[in-house]
Motif scaffolding. Structure first.
Motif, PDB file in Angstrom:
ATOM      1  N   SER A 305      51.637  10.239  28.467  1.00 22.57           N
ATOM      2  CA  SER A 305      50.453   9.759  27.757  1.00 22.57           C
ATOM      3  C   SER A 305      49.820  10.861  26.923  1.00 22.57           C
ATOM      4  O   SER A 305      49.090  10.586  25.970  1.00 22.57           O
ATOM      5  CB  SER A 305      49.420   9.189  28.732  1.00 22.57           C
ATOM      6  N   GLY A 306      50.093  12.121  27.283  1.00 28.60           N
ATOM      7  CA  GLY A 306      49.727  13.244  26.451  1.00 28.60           C
ATOM      8  C   GLY A 306      48.290  13.726  26.562  1.00 28.60           C
ATOM      9  O   GLY A 306      47.500  13.262  27.392  1.00 28.60           O
ATOM     10  N   LEU A 307      47.979  14.679  25.712  1.00 29.01           N
ATOM     11  CA  LEU A 307      46.675  15.343  25.663  1.00 29.01           C
ATOM     12  C   LEU A 307      45.843  14.757  24.532  1.00 29.01           C
ATOM     13  O   LEU A 307      46.205  14.881  23.356  1.00 29.01           O
ATOM     14  CB  LEU A 307      46.861  16.848  25.445  1.00 29.01           C
ATOM     15  N   TYR A 336      59.924  18.299  19.161  1.00 32.32           N
ATOM     16  CA  TYR A 336      59.434  18.584  20.508  1.00 32.32           C
ATOM     17  C   TYR A 336      58.162  17.829  20.856  1.00 32.32           C
ATOM     18  O   TYR A 336      57.738  17.830  22.012  1.00 32.32           O
ATOM     19  CB  TYR A 336      59.175  20.081  20.678  1.00 32.32           C
ATOM     20  N   ALA A 337      57.514  17.225  19.865  1.00 29.96           N
ATOM     21  CA  ALA A 337      56.228  16.590  20.120  1.00 29.96           C
ATOM     22  C   ALA A 337      55.949  15.486  19.115  1.00 29.96           C
ATOM     23  O   ALA A 337      56.570  15.407  18.053  1.00 29.96           O
ATOM     24  CB  ALA A 337      55.113  17.641  20.070  1.00 29.96           C
ATOM     25  N   HIS A 338      54.990  14.635  19.493  1.00 29.32           N
ATOM     26  CA  HIS A 338      54.377  13.665  18.589  1.00 29.32           C
ATOM     27  C   HIS A 338      52.885  13.972  18.552  1.00 29.32           C
ATOM     28  O   HIS A 338      52.303  14.401  19.553  1.00 29.32           O
ATOM     29  CB  HIS A 338      54.589  12.232  19.074  1.00 29.32           C
ATOM     30  N   PHE A 339      52.273  13.751  17.396  1.00 24.57           N
ATOM     31  CA  PHE A 339      50.829  13.976  17.276  1.00 24.57           C
ATOM     32  C   PHE A 339      50.252  12.862  16.425  1.00 24.57           C
ATOM     33  O   PHE A 339      50.381  12.857  15.198  1.00 24.57           O
ATOM     34  CB  PHE A 339      50.554  15.346  16.654  1.00 24.57           C
ATOM     35  N   GLN A 340      49.641  11.892  17.106  1.00 21.49           N
ATOM     36  CA  GLN A 340      49.082  10.731  16.422  1.00 21.49           C
ATOM     37  C   GLN A 340      47.719  10.406  17.010  1.00 21.49           C
ATOM     38  O   GLN A 340      47.529  10.462  18.242  1.00 21.49           O
ATOM     39  CB  GLN A 340      50.004   9.510  16.578  1.00 21.49           C
ATOM     40  N   ASN A 341      46.770  10.027  16.139  1.00 21.34           N
ATOM     41  CA  ASN A 341      45.418   9.659  16.571  1.00 21.34           C
ATOM     42  C   ASN A 341      44.782  10.726  17.453  1.00 21.34           C
ATOM     43  O   ASN A 341      44.081  10.422  18.426  1.00 21.34           O
ATOM     44  CB  ASN A 341      45.444   8.310  17.302  1.00 21.34           C
ATOM     45  N   ASN A 342      45.062  11.989  17.117  1.00 19.64           N
ATOM     46  CA  ASN A 342      44.510  13.143  17.825  1.00 19.64           C
ATOM     47  C   ASN A 342      45.029  13.265  19.260  1.00 19.64           C
ATOM     48  O   ASN A 342      44.397  13.899  20.103  1.00 19.64           O
ATOM     49  CB  ASN A 342      42.977  13.122  17.833  1.00 19.64           C
ATOM     50  N   VAL A 343      46.178  12.640  19.552  1.00 17.74           N
ATOM     51  CA  VAL A 343      46.807  12.739  20.875  1.00 17.74           C
ATOM     52  C   VAL A 343      48.143  13.459  20.725  1.00 17.74           C
ATOM     53  O   VAL A 343      48.999  13.039  19.937  1.00 17.74           O
ATOM     54  CB  VAL A 343      47.020  11.346  21.513  1.00 17.74           C
ATOM     55  N   LEU A 344      48.305  14.525  21.492  1.00 16.12           N
ATOM     56  CA  LEU A 344      49.532  15.320  21.474  1.00 16.12           C
ATOM     57  C   LEU A 344      50.389  14.962  22.675  1.00 16.12           C
ATOM     58  O   LEU A 344      49.947  15.073  23.822  1.00 16.12           O
ATOM     59  CB  LEU A 344      49.187  16.813  21.515  1.00 16.12           C
ATOM     60  N   THR A 345      51.609  14.504  22.414  1.00 14.38           N
ATOM     61  CA  THR A 345      52.549  14.196  23.493  1.00 14.38           C
ATOM     62  C   THR A 345      53.844  14.959  23.255  1.00 14.38           C
ATOM     63  O   THR A 345      54.271  15.146  22.107  1.00 14.38           O
ATOM     64  CB  THR A 345      52.857  12.685  23.557  1.00 14.38           C
ATOM     65  N   LEU A 346      54.464  15.393  24.334  1.00 16.50           N
ATOM     66  CA  LEU A 346      55.741  16.078  24.235  1.00 16.50           C
ATOM     67  C   LEU A 346      56.876  15.078  24.404  1.00 16.50           C
ATOM     68  O   LEU A 346      56.802  14.177  25.245  1.00 16.50           O
ATOM     69  CB  LEU A 346      55.846  17.176  25.294  1.00 16.50           C
ATOM     70  N   THR A 347      57.923  15.240  23.621  1.00 15.94           N
ATOM     71  CA  THR A 347      59.133  14.438  23.773  1.00 15.94           C
ATOM     72  C   THR A 347      59.914  14.965  24.974  1.00 15.94           C
ATOM     73  O   THR A 347      59.605  16.048  25.501  1.00 15.94           O
ATOM     74  CB  THR A 347      59.999  14.549  22.518  1.00 15.94           C
ATOM     75  N   ILE A 352      61.191  19.794  28.401  1.00 18.72           N
ATOM     76  CA  ILE A 352      62.093  20.793  28.980  1.00 18.72           C
ATOM     77  C   ILE A 352      61.556  22.200  28.766  1.00 18.72           C
ATOM     78  O   ILE A 352      61.651  23.062  29.639  1.00 18.72           O
ATOM     79  CB  ILE A 352      63.504  20.680  28.366  1.00 18.72           C
ATOM     80  N   ILE A 353      60.984  22.425  27.590  1.00 15.30           N
ATOM     81  CA  ILE A 353      60.504  23.773  27.249  1.00 15.30           C
ATOM     82  C   ILE A 353      58.974  23.811  27.262  1.00 15.30           C
ATOM     83  O   ILE A 353      58.355  24.587  26.539  1.00 15.30           O
ATOM     84  CB  ILE A 353      61.042  24.229  25.878  1.00 15.30           C
TER      85      ILE A 353
END
Length: 363
Positions: A305-307, A336-347, A352-353
């Motif tokens: 769900s991310g940050l 390595y990540a998605h950043f949408q609607n001010n939410v940062l999620t890792l793939t 892994i990293i």
């Protein structure tokens, strides 16, 4: 806000070669004086206002909590007094349970079982120092279903010595066909001070191979109907682990037992890793500072769900700098990540990293 209670049971039949949790091998049960000490601490913390009358989750971790008798578990659950409908989890090793004991645990108030399967290959289990076999894992799942358990989790350990995709597939089949609603799947980590740390086994995959096993595992678990919601945790819809989600969402939890950690009212503390000391009624936890925005960032990025940067601002009055936002853009561009609607999620590749990403992000 939800509140979780963690009860550490530091007794095991044998110490696994990879284990760095505080536990005592060579145990055949849980001493009554240890149960008494946990009950005493629950009463004391409740009188201090640091344990609510009815916690929302109770988690028996270890060690091997299934070395408790159902009667001991019933006493501890009664003392904990969980809220109606609370999730009450018991970690169990397959060789320590049968239908009678599992029926007893269910009647005592346990409603979620976590079975430490690790692998379906007996040679790997022996190499790890696990005292059970794959057949005993299958028997434990069958016994749990007959006893009436619906919410059952199983553990998979990946990247073991001489590991193959076939070993993962066999382990997933064992757990899924056993009726699991939740799976914890994680890479073997060689920790200093463990038997493997002192003498690493031959045939360990390198970092790239271990990463490939992780990505393969995520893909196969998804195909089997277990959606990833945290780095190492996967669930069928509605069966996400409520207790561990309290940790990752920075909500309050009290840990009781040697080496158990707590975060209550934004203050962290832990007990010394010493069972003898914990049995002393005068033993006190060690203060470990405040819960911070850095903790929140680290834990939220474990979750799919991310940050949420808006929530970070609201709770801690912290905003990402331009430097941090530029790094986030690089992570997105690298996959390595998605950043949408001010939410940062890792793939999955980013998870892994995660440690490397956090080092850069929080530098």
């Amino acid at each position: 806000m939800a509140f979780g209670l963690y009860l550490h049971i530091p007794y095991c039949l044998a110490k696994c070669r990879y284990c760095d949790f505080y536990s005592k091998g060579g145990s055949r049960g849980v001493p009554q004086e240890y149960v008494d000490a946990l009950v005493l601490r629950m009463d004391r913390f409740r009188r201090q206002g640091l344990l609510p009358e009815h916690p929302d989750t109770v988690y028996f971790g270890g060690g091997t909590p299934s070395l408790l008798t159902p009667e001991q578990a019933a006493r501890l659950i009664s003392a904990a007094s969980p809220a109606p409908g609370a999730e009450v989890t018991l970690e169990a090793n397959p060789e320590t349970v049968d239908e009678a004991s599992l029926t007893g645990f269910l009647q005592a108030g346990v409603n979620r079982l976590s079975l430490g399967v690790q692998t379906a290959f007996d040679e790997s289990l022996a190499r790890l120092g696990r005292p059970h076999t794959a057949a005993q894992s299958r028997q434990a799942f069958a016994a749990a279903r007959r006893a009436g358990f619906v919410n059952i989790s199983g553990d998979i350990m990946m990247a073991l010595p001489h590991y193959t995709r076939q070993e993962f597939d066999a382990t997933l089949e064992l757990i899924a066909s056993g009726g699991a609603t939740h799976i914890s799947a994680y890479l073997l980590k060689i920790e200093p001070g463990t038997a493997f740390g002192k003498s690493p086994p031959a045939g360990l995959p390198d970092e790239d191979a271990a990463a490939d096993f992780y990505l393969y595992g995520v893909e196969q678990l998804e195909k089997a109907g277990f959606a990833q919601y945290e780095i190492s945790n996967f669930a069928r819809p509605g069966f996400e682990g409520k207790h561990n989600l309290l940790y990752w969402n920075c909500q309050d939890y009290l840990g009781l037992g040697p080496a158990a950690h707590s975060c209550v009212n934004d203050r962290r503390f832990y007990w010394p890793g010493d069972t003898h000391a914990f049995l002393d009624p005068n033993c006190q936890p060690v203060q470990d500072g405040d819960c911070s925005a850095e903790d929140y960032i680290l834990l939220q990025l474990r979750l799919t769900s991310g940050l949420d940067l808006n929530a970070l601002k609201a709770q801690y009055n912290v905003e990402f700098s331009q430097k941090q936002l530029r790094f986030v853009e690089k992570c997105v561009a690298a996959g390595y990540a998605h950043f949408q609607n001010n939410v940062l999620t890792l793939t999955p590749a980013g998870l892994i990293i995660q440690n490397s990403i956090l080092c850069e992000l929080l530098d």
